[in-house]
Each structure stands twice: as C-alpha cells, then as structure tokens.
Design a protein around this motif. Structure first.
Motif, PDB file in Angstrom:
ATOM      1  N   GLU A  52       0.829  -1.206   0.000  1.00 28.60           N
ATOM      2  CA  GLU A  52       0.000   0.000   0.000  1.00 28.60           C
ATOM      3  C   GLU A  52       0.864   1.257   0.000  1.00 28.60           C
ATOM      4  O   GLU A  52       0.549   2.244  -0.683  1.00 28.60           O
ATOM      5  CB  GLU A  52      -0.938  -0.004   1.210  1.00 28.60           C
ATOM      6  N   GLU A  53       1.961   1.230   0.765  1.00 22.87           N
ATOM      7  CA  GLU A  53       2.870   2.374   0.783  1.00 22.87           C
ATOM      8  C   GLU A  53       3.526   2.567  -0.581  1.00 22.87           C
ATOM      9  O   GLU A  53       3.650   3.697  -1.075  1.00 22.87           O
ATOM     10  CB  GLU A  53       3.945   2.186   1.860  1.00 22.87           C
ATOM     11  N   MET A  54       3.954   1.471  -1.209  1.00 24.77           N
ATOM     12  CA  MET A  54       4.519   1.544  -2.555  1.00 24.77           C
ATOM     13  C   MET A  54       3.503   2.115  -3.539  1.00 24.77           C
ATOM     14  O   MET A  54       3.821   2.966  -4.373  1.00 24.77           O
ATOM     15  CB  MET A  54       4.971   0.155  -3.013  1.00 24.77           C
ATOM     16  N   GLN A  55       2.261   1.643  -3.434  1.00 25.77           N
ATOM     17  CA  GLN A  55       1.208   2.122  -4.321  1.00 25.77           C
ATOM     18  C   GLN A  55       1.002   3.630  -4.156  1.00 25.77           C
ATOM     19  O   GLN A  55       0.869   4.364  -5.142  1.00 25.77           O
ATOM     20  CB  GLN A  55      -0.093   1.371  -4.025  1.00 25.77           C
ATOM     21  N   ARG A  56       1.002   4.088  -2.911  1.00 28.67           N
ATOM     22  CA  ARG A  56       0.807   5.516  -2.639  1.00 28.67           C
ATOM     23  C   ARG A  56       1.952   6.347  -3.212  1.00 28.67           C
ATOM     24  O   ARG A  56       1.740   7.393  -3.840  1.00 28.67           O
ATOM     25  CB  ARG A  56       0.690   5.732  -1.125  1.00 28.67           C
ATOM     26  N   LEU A  57       3.175   5.872  -3.012  1.00 32.51           N
ATOM     27  CA  LEU A  57       4.335   6.582  -3.549  1.00 32.51           C
ATOM     28  C   LEU A  57       4.295   6.651  -5.075  1.00 32.51           C
ATOM     29  O   LEU A  57       4.609   7.688  -5.664  1.00 32.51           O
ATOM     30  CB  LEU A  57       5.632   5.903  -3.085  1.00 32.51           C
ATOM     31  N   HIS A  58       3.903   5.549  -5.703  1.00 33.03           N
ATOM     32  CA  HIS A  58       3.833   5.528  -7.161  1.00 33.03           C
ATOM     33  C   HIS A  58       2.732   6.454  -7.674  1.00 33.03           C
ATOM     34  O   HIS A  58       2.891   7.072  -8.739  1.00 33.03           O
ATOM     35  CB  HIS A  58       3.608   4.097  -7.654  1.00 33.03           C
ATOM     36  N   ARG A  59       1.635   6.555  -6.952  1.00 28.90           N
ATOM     37  CA  ARG A  59       0.570   7.467  -7.361  1.00 28.90           C
ATOM     38  C   ARG A  59       1.037   8.918  -7.314  1.00 28.90           C
ATOM     39  O   ARG A  59       0.778   9.693  -8.239  1.00 28.90           O
ATOM     40  CB  ARG A  59      -0.652   7.286  -6.451  1.00 28.90           C
ATOM     41  N   ILE A  60       1.704   9.267  -6.226  1.00 28.78           N
ATOM     42  CA  ILE A  60       2.220  10.638  -6.102  1.00 28.78           C
ATOM     43  C   ILE A  60       3.262  10.907  -7.186  1.00 28.78           C
ATOM     44  O   ILE A  60       3.285  11.972  -7.814  1.00 28.78           O
ATOM     45  CB  ILE A  60       2.810  10.865  -4.697  1.00 28.78           C
ATOM     46  N   GLN A  61       4.115   9.925  -7.402  1.00 26.08           N
ATOM     47  CA  GLN A  61       5.152  10.063  -8.425  1.00 26.08           C
ATOM     48  C   GLN A  61       4.537  10.324  -9.794  1.00 26.08           C
ATOM     49  O   GLN A  61       4.983  11.203 -10.538  1.00 26.08           O
ATOM     50  CB  GLN A  61       6.019   8.801  -8.478  1.00 26.08           C
ATOM     51  N   PHE A  62       3.504   9.568 -10.132  1.00 22.97           N
ATOM     52  CA  PHE A  62       2.887   9.733 -11.449  1.00 22.97           C
ATOM     53  C   PHE A  62       2.119  11.042 -11.546  1.00 22.97           C
ATOM     54  O   PHE A  62       2.212  11.752 -12.552  1.00 22.97           O
ATOM     55  CB  PHE A  62       1.951   8.564 -11.764  1.00 22.97           C
ATOM     56  N   LYS A  63       1.361  11.368 -10.535  1.00 26.38           N
ATOM     57  CA  LYS A  63       0.550  12.596 -10.568  1.00 26.38           C
ATOM     58  C   LYS A  63       1.422  13.821 -10.826  1.00 26.38           C
ATOM     59  O   LYS A  63       1.060  14.717 -11.591  1.00 26.38           O
ATOM     60  CB  LYS A  63      -0.210  12.755  -9.253  1.00 26.38           C
ATOM     61  N   PHE A  64       2.596  13.850 -10.197  1.00 24.05           N
ATOM     62  CA  PHE A  64       3.467  15.015 -10.320  1.00 24.05           C
ATOM     63  C   PHE A  64       4.708  14.714 -11.169  1.00 24.05           C
ATOM     64  O   PHE A  64       5.739  15.369 -11.024  1.00 24.05           O
ATOM     65  CB  PHE A  64       3.873  15.504  -8.931  1.00 24.05           C
ATOM     66  N   MET A  65       4.584  13.737 -12.038  1.00 27.11           N
ATOM     67  CA  MET A  65       5.703  13.407 -12.921  1.00 27.11           C
ATOM     68  C   MET A  65       5.968  14.576 -13.864  1.00 27.11           C
ATOM     69  O   MET A  65       5.054  15.092 -14.502  1.00 27.11           O
ATOM     70  CB  MET A  65       5.387  12.141 -13.720  1.00 27.11           C
ATOM     71  N   PRO A  66       7.217  15.023 -13.961  1.00 27.52           N
ATOM     72  CA  PRO A  66       7.504  16.162 -14.836  1.00 27.52           C
ATOM     73  C   PRO A  66       7.332  15.802 -16.306  1.00 27.52           C
ATOM     74  O   PRO A  66       7.475  14.645 -16.702  1.00 27.52           O
ATOM     75  CB  PRO A  66       8.970  16.494 -14.520  1.00 27.52           C
ATOM     76  N   ASP A  67       7.019  16.813 -17.094  1.00 27.45           N
ATOM     77  CA  ASP A  67       6.914  16.632 -18.538  1.00 27.45           C
ATOM     78  C   ASP A  67       8.311  16.453 -19.120  1.00 27.45           C
ATOM     79  O   ASP A  67       9.317  16.731 -18.466  1.00 27.45           O
ATOM     80  CB  ASP A  67       6.220  17.835 -19.170  1.00 27.45           C
ATOM     81  N   ARG A  68       8.362  15.993 -20.373  1.00 27.67           N
ATOM     82  CA  ARG A  68       9.648  15.760 -21.035  1.00 27.67           C
ATOM     83  C   ARG A  68       9.633  16.331 -22.443  1.00 27.67           C
ATOM     84  O   ARG A  68       8.580  16.624 -22.998  1.00 27.67           O
ATOM     85  CB  ARG A  68       9.945  14.253 -21.104  1.00 27.67           C
ATOM     86  N   PRO A  89       3.626   2.011 -16.885  1.00 26.93           N
ATOM     87  CA  PRO A  89       4.935   1.643 -16.335  1.00 26.93           C
ATOM     88  C   PRO A  89       5.182   2.149 -14.916  1.00 26.93           C
ATOM     89  O   PRO A  89       6.135   1.717 -14.271  1.00 26.93           O
ATOM     90  CB  PRO A  89       5.911   2.331 -17.313  1.00 26.93           C
ATOM     91  N   VAL A  90       4.330   3.056 -14.424  1.00 27.25           N
ATOM     92  CA  VAL A  90       4.587   3.699 -13.127  1.00 27.25           C
ATOM     93  C   VAL A  90       3.646   3.212 -12.030  1.00 27.25           C
ATOM     94  O   VAL A  90       4.087   2.830 -10.937  1.00 27.25           O
ATOM     95  CB  VAL A  90       4.469   5.238 -13.262  1.00 27.25           C
ATOM     96  N   LEU A  91       2.365   3.239 -12.294  1.00 24.13           N
ATOM     97  CA  LEU A  91       1.375   2.968 -11.251  1.00 24.13           C
ATOM     98  C   LEU A  91       1.306   1.491 -10.877  1.00 24.13           C
ATOM     99  O   LEU A  91       1.537   0.611 -11.702  1.00 24.13           O
ATOM    100  CB  LEU A  91      -0.003   3.421 -11.708  1.00 24.13           C
ATOM    101  N   ILE A  92       0.990   1.245  -9.612  1.00 21.31           N
ATOM    102  CA  ILE A  92       0.612  -0.090  -9.147  1.00 21.31           C
ATOM    103  C   ILE A  92      -0.904  -0.062  -8.978  1.00 21.31           C
ATOM    104  O   ILE A  92      -1.435   0.541  -8.050  1.00 21.31           O
ATOM    105  CB  ILE A  92       1.309  -0.446  -7.824  1.00 21.31           C
ATOM    106  N   TYR A  93      -1.615  -0.667  -9.892  1.00 19.79           N
ATOM    107  CA  TYR A  93      -3.078  -0.622  -9.897  1.00 19.79           C
ATOM    108  C   TYR A  93      -3.671  -1.624  -8.908  1.00 19.79           C
ATOM    109  O   TYR A  93      -4.608  -1.315  -8.184  1.00 19.79           O
ATOM    110  CB  TYR A  93      -3.619  -0.940 -11.301  1.00 19.79           C
ATOM    111  N   ASP A  94      -3.130  -2.842  -8.927  1.00 15.97           N
ATOM    112  CA  ASP A  94      -3.690  -3.926  -8.128  1.00 15.97           C
ATOM    113  C   ASP A  94      -2.677  -4.368  -7.074  1.00 15.97           C
ATOM    114  O   ASP A  94      -1.503  -4.591  -7.390  1.00 15.97           O
ATOM    115  CB  ASP A  94      -4.038  -5.127  -9.013  1.00 15.97           C
ATOM    116  N   LEU A  95      -3.132  -4.500  -5.844  1.00 17.42           N
ATOM    117  CA  LEU A  95      -2.273  -4.995  -4.770  1.00 17.42           C
ATOM    118  C   LEU A  95      -2.317  -6.524  -4.780  1.00 17.42           C
ATOM    119  O   LEU A  95      -3.299  -7.125  -4.355  1.00 17.42           O
ATOM    120  CB  LEU A  95      -2.731  -4.442  -3.421  1.00 17.42           C
ATOM    121  N   ASP A  96      -1.258  -7.125  -5.270  1.00 16.25           N
ATOM    122  CA  ASP A  96      -1.222  -8.582  -5.441  1.00 16.25           C
ATOM    123  C   ASP A  96      -0.246  -9.187  -4.426  1.00 16.25           C
ATOM    124  O   ASP A  96       0.923  -9.419  -4.727  1.00 16.25           O
ATOM    125  CB  ASP A  96      -0.800  -8.915  -6.868  1.00 16.25           C
TER     126      ASP A  96
END
Length: 1000
Positions: A365-381, A406-413
């Motif tokens: 769950e912590e990994m999922q949260r970090l990945h969500r924040i990372q993607f939401k504020f991912m810089p443009d290129r 490639p970034v988000l963890i959608y399902d907690l498996d």
C-alpha cells in the motif's frame, strides 16, 4: 478513449489504429516549441538467425541509407539537424526503436522522410561495408566496458536450444564469419526486413503543435502504406518450450577479471516474463526490499560491517522479452573481496525472513501511494524522449495506460509478490564475482568480448551456509528472530511521504528570471525564482560554499571530498526514505567549493536540508569517533577505484577532455593521478578537525527555485547558516581563472593511460571570446557543418564510431570543438579534420546558399526558443551561469534577440568565418599504447607532414610545464565583492565577465 496522464502534461493525447494495424498515440500542444516522433518495431536481436549475430543491429544501421523519394545517404540526418533536431535508434533483444525531434514547423517534412524508412527503404548494397564498419566501431567502443562483457557472457551461457542470444555485431560476425559459412549477409538482411518489419507489429508516437485531427491525417497519409504482414511473434514462455538457461548451467559461480577497477558480487535469478503483470508489478516488492538502504536493511547492515560500498536490486531491462531477471548486486570494499560467503549468508537470511513472514499488505500500500504521487506530479519531457517511451510502452500497455502503466501499481497482489519471493532459491541463483584479484582463476575467455572469466561450481561450504541461512527457523517468528540476530528487519513506514502538496501564493509580478534576495551573513548571494509555469509542489535548492581551505592543495581537496562522502554515508539510512519519496540531496566538491544540492517535494525538503547540515557539523570534528572507520573505508575504497578508472581506464576522448581541462583551469583542478598519490598518504586521523578548517572562513552562494516563496528561500539559507555556524566570511574572492589558448595552432601529443583500449582520440578546439555575438554565429556554423562533419568523417570515411562537432561556453570563452575516436593513425585523422574544415570554411565563405543558411538560422533559433519542460530543465539553464559566477541568467534571451535582430545575415556569417580561421586552435591527441596495429589507410591515402608553424607539446609533462609557466607569470588580481556587484550593474549588452584574459 482518454489517456491517463500526469498533471504536468498539458497536451491533449489521442489513440487510433491505422488500416494496416499500426498503433498510434499522438500528443497535440498548440504552444509546443519542439515536435518529435518515435516508432518501435516488435523485433530485435533474438529474432535474427543465431548464426548471424548482430544482423538486426546491422539492419537498424542500413535503414538510414536512403529511401526511394530521398535517396541521398545522410539526407535525413542532415535535414533533422539543420532544423534544430536530433535523431537516434537502438536495437534491443525484442524491439528496435527509432526516434527524432525537430522544430515544430519541420514535423511534416521530417515525418515524410521518417515514414519511408519503413515503407520504401533503399537498403543500399553499396553501403554494406561502411555500415559493417560502423557496427564494428560501436562494438570496439564497448570492448572493455563491464556491462557489455556481462552481456557477452550471458549470451554464451544461454541454452543453445532457446532462441535467446544477444550480440552487437562486429567485423568478424558480420563480414568474416558469413563468408566462411557461404552466407550472403546483404540478402539475409533483406530477408530479415521482409520477414519481421510488419505494420501490425509497429507502434508510433508523434508529438506536435497541430490539432489531433491534423496529426491523424498526416500520419494516415504517410504510414498507412507500410505493409501489414499479419506477423505474430511469440513472447514470454511462448518463445520456446525450452528454458532460456539450463538450470545446472545457470546455478553456478561465474568469476570475472575486469579491465577497470571494479569489485562486484551479483546474485541473479531468472523469472517468468513480468511485462504482462504491469498492473500489479509483483517483482517490484522484492526489488524494493532487497535494494532498501534504510534502518535494518541488508545494505545498511553490510555497510555497517564494512563489507560493501553499495547495493542495487534491478531487473534485466532491454534483455527481457522471453524471461525476466532479478539481480541483487553489491559493490565490494577492498577488505571484502573474499567475503562472498558471509555476504551471501546475510542475503539469504534476509530472503528467508521475507519468504516466511510473507508479503506485507502495508508495504504494498505504501509503494502504491508513492507511485501514485510520483505519477501525478511526474515532470513533462521533451518530445524526443517522451515519444520514444510512449512508442515502446504501447508494445505492452493498453493505449489508455501508455503513460501511467509503467509507473502505477493498480492492483495490490500479495500472492504475486509472495510468489516472486519464493522463486529466490539457492538452487536457482547464479553468483557473479568480479574483481582484478581473480585474474589467475579466470583461465577462460568469453566468446564475444574475449574477457577473462571462468564458470565454477558453487563451493559446498557456501551452499551449506546459505541453505542454513535461508531456512533459519521453521516459522515466521523464528525467521524474524534469526534476522534480528544479525541486525536485519523489515523497514518502518516512510516518514518522508509528502503531505502538503498545495501550491504557494505567487507574488505579483513574479520575476521571470532568478532574482537576487537579501541573503545571510555568509550567503551574500541568494538567487530565487518561484515557479509559475510547471505548478508542482516541488522545489530545488543549490548552495555553493567556497572555503579558503580547498583550492590550496590536492590533499586538502581530497580531504574535503572524503569528508563530504562520509557525511552522505553516515546519513544514508535516514535519507533513503526521503530519496524513494522523491526528496533527495547530494554533497560533493567542485573547483574549490562544497556543492550542496537538494530537491523534490517541498513539504519535507527543509527537514532534509537541516538533517544534512547537522550531520555536516558532526562529522570530521577533533574526535576520531566523528570519522567512523567503516564509512571511512567505504569512501576511500570507492574513491580509489573511481580515481584509478579515471586515470587508467578512461576512453581516449575522455582523457583528452580531462587533460585540456587540467591545462586551462587553475583553481581546484587536480589530475586523478595527483589525488591517487595523496590518497596513499591519507589517514582517518587527517579527516579529524576538517570541519573547523572548512568552515572557519567561507563565502556562500545559493539558488532556490520552485514552490518556495522568497521568505521560504531566505529561511532555508538562514537555517543552514545557523546550523553550520560559520564564524567569519571571506572578504575577497578570486576570479575563476582560465587560460587563453596560444595564437596559431598547437598540438598536445599524449599517450593513452589505458593500456587495453584499441582507440586513439583527436580533439580540435577553436577558442573565441564569450560574447553573445560569437556564441550565436558559432551555433549557426555548428548547425550547418555538424551533420556534414558526421556524414563525411564517420559515414563516408569511416574514421570511427564516436565522431562529432559541438559548441559550448566556458567561464571566459566560446569553443567550437571537433572530435574523433578512431583506430586509424591519429595524425591521419587530424589531417582529415583539417581537410574538412579547410574545405568547408571556404564553402561557407563562397558556396553556402541563402536557403540553407536560412534553414539553419531558424533551426538554431528554434533550439534557443525551446522552453524547458520541467523545473529541473529550467533550473539547469541557470546553473552554469551560477557556478561560473557570471549570474548572466538572461544570456539565452539575449542570444534570441541577437538572432532575431537582423544582424545575422549570410554576409555577416561569411565575415565571421574569418574570425574562426584567425582564432587559436588547440589539438589534444591521445595515442593508444595497446600493441595492436592501426587500421590501414585507405588506398592512396597518406599522412601529410605537419606545417612548420605547428607548435607541438610532446607528452603530459611538457604540457603541464607550459601550464605552470603560464600561471606563474600571469597572476591575476582577486575580485572584491564590490567588483562583483559592479559587474552585475554594467551594460547588459556585454557579457558580465567580459574582460581581458591572460594570454599564453
């Protein structure tokens, strides 16, 4: 279909499929200043004949030799470069990728050229030998690189019954071996193209200013003609019913003796192909924990015991497609080169605990949260890299998730994560041990790179020890106790996950460039710009602390370097959580200064900066305990290896650049050989007391940008000063000194310090003043000539793989640079460089036509007008002016104004060429020492005699003597802070540091 995108991506995305089943994602941004495209083909090295290794890579090269509509070889590359762009391509095991970027106005014309590579390529037979040589030069460039040697050994140890193989290709593989086998390489290349390049296996991404319907129409017109062969290529387990590596062959000890000073220990497992599991990413759980560096982690415990310098857990990257890999690699300290059993014991103890306690929901769950924040504020290129990643991702991910997949963890498996952990067994591991001390045991050679290596069985003692560690305790509770007994445990919840993600109120008006604020007692120069473009809750911090201690001697610079690295080691457990929460820092030494950088989400940035500052005053006090022995050993070992590699295992071009920098700079620049000598004299005791020496008298400058108000920036600086407690400030600051190249032509001949590298290097540098006018004209000259230089010296004359031209400013000068890394005699290559510029300078003066001039002028202007895509890019544009103390933050804008002013005409460019001709020219020539014959000269070619007016410096010492003489006789005054302020206030039509420099 809506494509899920980060907040920073302002463009509109759309997906569609062409009638030939080619899949496309386009991005439309009417305000963009660069356009680009990329196409990925779902075929690569592993689809070629195994008896023709390198064939797919060879085809990648041949594809650029022309098309029916544009038959001229090199036309595509020249068109792109003259229109402010760049191109590239790469071949992986299961995909081949092609990409470009240009000014927005040239997108359609470039796409017309690009699309025809896949519908009507000429694949010109006459280019076969030249492109084989180009592939061979690429192979030679990686000959001594550890990563390529690893790949060579992976290739030779694969199951012969499985299609997996990987090879760059070289002259032997592509020219000699096919002839011996009676194979026609050209015909096989044509067959590979016909068999495997199919529209239904291609994915395309195009980024431009046009609307979605306009982009779609453009693409349908140009790409729909690509033939669909209805090709279906197997991936994953479907590739073969045979394993890629035979279990008994894989489960062994691999010994390697590297060329470079490298000491590593790697544990590797083969896994089922993981790409289809992109929603849950079960492998990420294992790599997250095995590579963790926080309290109780494997890395922290091994560092505490002085056994490793670092640890990385990773996958197989571009090698994957039929299978996946999981690696845990340690960089060993000198004292731990033979501690393989002990390191493995701790690794398997940790793995055993992870297996028995089971995958933890809260960690996922912590990994999922970090990945969500990372993607939401991912810089443009920029479009070049963005289009390439979208095209590649579209091979695996559904269109809607091509950015997020490639970034988000959608399902907690939890089950899937546990299954990966269960695969990390002793029976399935390969152990790779690499160090120079293993040379005598490495009695075999790999079949690709001829590197010393040997496979052995894992010793029984290791197996027994590791088996006991893996199976310590029959229950989760017992496994946890066994791990805790050696200092290992699961990580704690991450305290650095950002909570405050709000944007701060902006001042009106908000400055468009960094503005100087009132700093502190020591930080007299504080520059700040609050972000009003990217609108993300992130900030960047840069502080340069100039101390009178460091520039004085190599020993003091070395002491300061070791000190900063120990600070980082001592803080690594604490700062790792910040790092994975996208809040990181670095602390190092550069040209007589401590350079402290930090960045990431603003919420916890101040906390991290203060923690670093506090550790800076705790390390290196008068107490020996303030210099922990384990960290001291880790730092010194790592530094020694790095310096040895820089001194004795750098590529010739890197050596040439390093030596020129030594020759032309004075303060804080020391040769790696000097540092190595001092390192042998360094002791832990000599680090004691350095903190008081460093900070007894300093001057600091800071630059802060992002989601920080002026008051926030001032507080960060005040808090830093308060913690460091610097008692006094420097009243005088020396200018950054740089030598003027002597008039005329000078050649500095050097012997390579790498006894194993088969290449020479030739670098030519024209030195002109640093004015905006000179920079603009040089940019246009480079725009016109660089594609021709590449085409003639690399494509036609085949002088080497690394061939190029470039421009760039230093503190006081502008440089035009040409470079070639080659296996031909260096004097001959230098004569080819001279001949090129003699011919083309004359052509610029007499033959260049208005149309080509205007194309390149607009291309140069488009490059300067290209807006940064994220905060880091914007900050990077100001960094060089900040480091060089010019504070000339509007230099780019003044260059744009000059190019738009009408002063840059074909006639004025021709006049400027005379200035380049008259400018001092300095050659650095690095000759190989490897006992290997140079490539023979082309038929009727000769090495011309050097002109009588060529000044020759023979050898390293003669060059250093000239440098010492220069700085002994041409001392320059110091600049007071009053002088620096005066510089800021002078007429901005001139450069801030425009002044008379010391002549040779």
């Amino acid at each position: 279909m809506e494509i899920h995108k980060p907040d920073a991506h302002r463009r509109e995305y759309a997906y569609f499929e062409l009638p030939n089943q080619l899949k496309v994602v386009v991005g439309s941004d009417p305000h963009c200043d660069k356009a680009g495209a990329a196409l990925t083909v779902n075929t690569g090295l592993c689809d070629e004949r195994k008896d023709l290794p390198g064939l797919a890579h060879f085809l990648e090269h041949m594809l650029f030799t022309g098309t029916k509509k544009y038959p001229k070889e090199g036309e595509y590359s020249e068109f792109v470069k003259q229109n402010g762009g760049t191109t590239n391509a790469n071949t992986g095991c299961y995909t081949t990728n092609y990409m470009f970027q240009v000014k927005v106005e040239a997108l359609e014309e470039t796409l017309d050229r690009f699309a025809r590579f896949f519908s009507e390529p000429l694949l010109t037979k006459d280019c076969t030998d030249r492109e084989i040589n180009a592939v061979d030069s690429e192979f030679q460039a990686g000959l001594t690189h550890p990563a390529w040697r690893d790949i060579g050994i992976l290739n030779m140890s694969a199951n012969p019954a499985h299609p997996f193989h990987v090879a760059c290709g070289n002259n032997k593989m592509l020219r000699d071996d096919p002839k011996e086998k009676g194979l026609d390489l050209y015909e096989e290349m044509l067959k590979f193209y016909r068999d495997f390049y199919s529209a239904n296996g291609m994915t395309l991404s195009v980024i431009g200013k046009e609307s979605i319907p306009e982009l779609e129409a453009m693409i349908r017109e140009k790409f729909s003609v690509i033939v669909n062969k209805n090709l279906s290529l197997p991936r994953g387990d479907a590739v073969s019913d045979q394993p890629p590596f035979l279990p008994k062959e894989w489960n062994r000890l691999l010994l390697q003796s590297p060329v470079k000073d490298v000491k590593t220990l790697k544990f590797s497992w083969v896994l089922p192909w993981q790409a289809p599991l992109w929603r849950s990413k079960p492998k990420a759980y294992a790599t997250h924990l095995l590579g963790h560096e926080g309290s109780g982690s494997l890395t922290a415990r091994l560092k505490e015991r002085g056994l490793i310098a670092s640890c990385v857990s990773s996958g197989g990257g571009w090698l994957e497609g039929a299978f996946s890999l999981l690696h845990v690699q340690f960089v060993l300290t000198d004292g731990a080169v033979h501690e393989v059993e002990e390191i493995g014991k701790l690794l398997f103890t940790y793995i055993g605990m992870l297996q028995k306690v089971g995958a933890k929901q809260w960690i996922l769950e912590e990994m999922q949260r970090l990945h969500r924040i990372q993607f939401k504020f991912m810089p443009d290129r920029q479009p070049f890299s963005l289009a390439a990643s979208i095209a590649a991702n579209l091979q695996v991910h559904p269109p809607a998730e091509v950015l997020s997949g490639p970034v988000l963890i959608y399902d907690l498996d939890v089950t899937g994560a546990q299954e990966i952990l269960e695969r990390l067994t002793l029976e399935a591991v390969r152990v790779t041990h690499q160090a120079k001390v293993l040379e005598e045991r490495c009695t075999e050679r790999d079949s690709s790179y001829d590197s010393p290596m040997k496979f052995e069985e894992l010793p029984d003692a290791w197996r027994e020890s590791w088996c006991n560690a893996l199976h310590a305790g029959s229950t989760a509770e017992e496994a946890v106790k066994a791990a805790e007994a050696v200092g290992l445990h699961l990580p704690h919840p991450n305290p650095f996950i950002p909570e405050d993600l709000d944007l701060k109120a902006l001042a009106t008006p908000n400055p468009v460039l960094p503005r100087r604020l009132q700093g502190g007692e020591v930080t007299r120069y504080l520059f700040h710009r609050q972000d009003d473009v990217f609108l993300q809750p992130k900030a960047l911090f840069l502080c340069v602390i100039r101390s009178s201690l460091m520039p004085s001697t190599a020993m003091n610079a070395l002491r300061a370097t070791v000190y900063t690295h120990i600070v980082q080691e001592a803080l690594s457990e604490y700062s790792y959580d910040a790092d994975i929460a996208n809040c990181s820092y670095s602390l190092d030494i550069g040209e007589g200064s401590i350079i402290f950088m930090a960045g990431g989400f603003h919420d916890k940035l101040g906390v991290l900066i203060q923690a670093v500052a506090q550790k800076m005053v705790e390390i290196g006090t008068s107490s020996l305990d303030s210099v922990p022995e384990n960290y001291y050993r880790i730092v010194v070992d790592r530094l020694r290896d790095g310096l040895r590699n820089q001194a004795f295992h750098s590529q010739p071009l890197s050596q040439a650049k390093l030596r020129f920098n030594e020759l032309s700079r004075r303060v804080g620049v020391f040769a790696p050989e000097e540092f190595l000598k001092e390192l042998e004299l360094l002791t832990r005791e000599k680090i004691c007391g350095i903190v008081s020496e460093l900070f007894s008298c300093c001057h600091a400058e800071a630059m802060i940008a992002g989601n920080q108000t002026p008051e926030d920036a001032q507080k960060l600086v005040r808090d830093l000063e308060e913690t460091l407690k610097i008692p006094s400030t420097m009243q005088e600051l020396k200018t950054i000194e740089e030598a003027a190249v002597p008039s005329g032509r000078t050649l500095w001949n050097l012997e390579s310090t790498d006894k194993d590298d088969p290449n020479h290097a030739v670098v030519a540098k024209w030195q002109l003043s640093r004015g905006v006018r000179e920079a603009c004209f040089l940019q246009i000259v480079n725009k016109i000539l660089s594609p021709k230089f590449f085409d003639i010296l690399r494509t036609q004359q085949q002088l080497g793989y690394v061939v190029g031209m470039g421009i760039g400013p230093s503190t006081h000068f502008n440089f035009l640079t040409a470079q070639v890394q080659t296996e031909f005699p260096p004097d001959y290559v230098r004569s080819r460089i001279d001949a090129f510029f003699e011919e083309h300078f004359k052509w610029l003066e007499e033959g260049l036509e208005e149309e080509e001039f205007q194309t390149c002028l607009k291309g140069a202007l488009s490059e300067l007008q290209m807006k940064p895509k994220n905060l880091s890019e914007e900050f990077g544009r100001y960094q060089s002016e900040f480091f060089q103390r010019t504070y000339d933050f509007d230099r780019r804008d003044r260059k744009i104004q000059f190019l738009e002013s009408g002063q840059v005409t074909l006639q004025s460019l021709r006049a400027f060429v005379a200035e380049i001709r008259a400018a001092p020219l300095f050659y650095v020539q690095v000759r190989k020492v490897l006992d290997k014959e140079d490539k023979p000269l082309p038929e009727n070619a000769v090495v011309p005699k050097d002109p009588p007016d060529l000044r020759i410096l023979q050898g390293y010492e003669e060059g250093r003597q000239q440098r010492d003489e220069l700085f002994r006789t041409k001392e320059r005054r110091s600049k007071t802070f009053k002088d620096l302020v005066a510089d800021q206030q002078q007429d901005r039509t001139h450069d801030v540091m425009d002044q008379v420099f010391f002549p040779w």
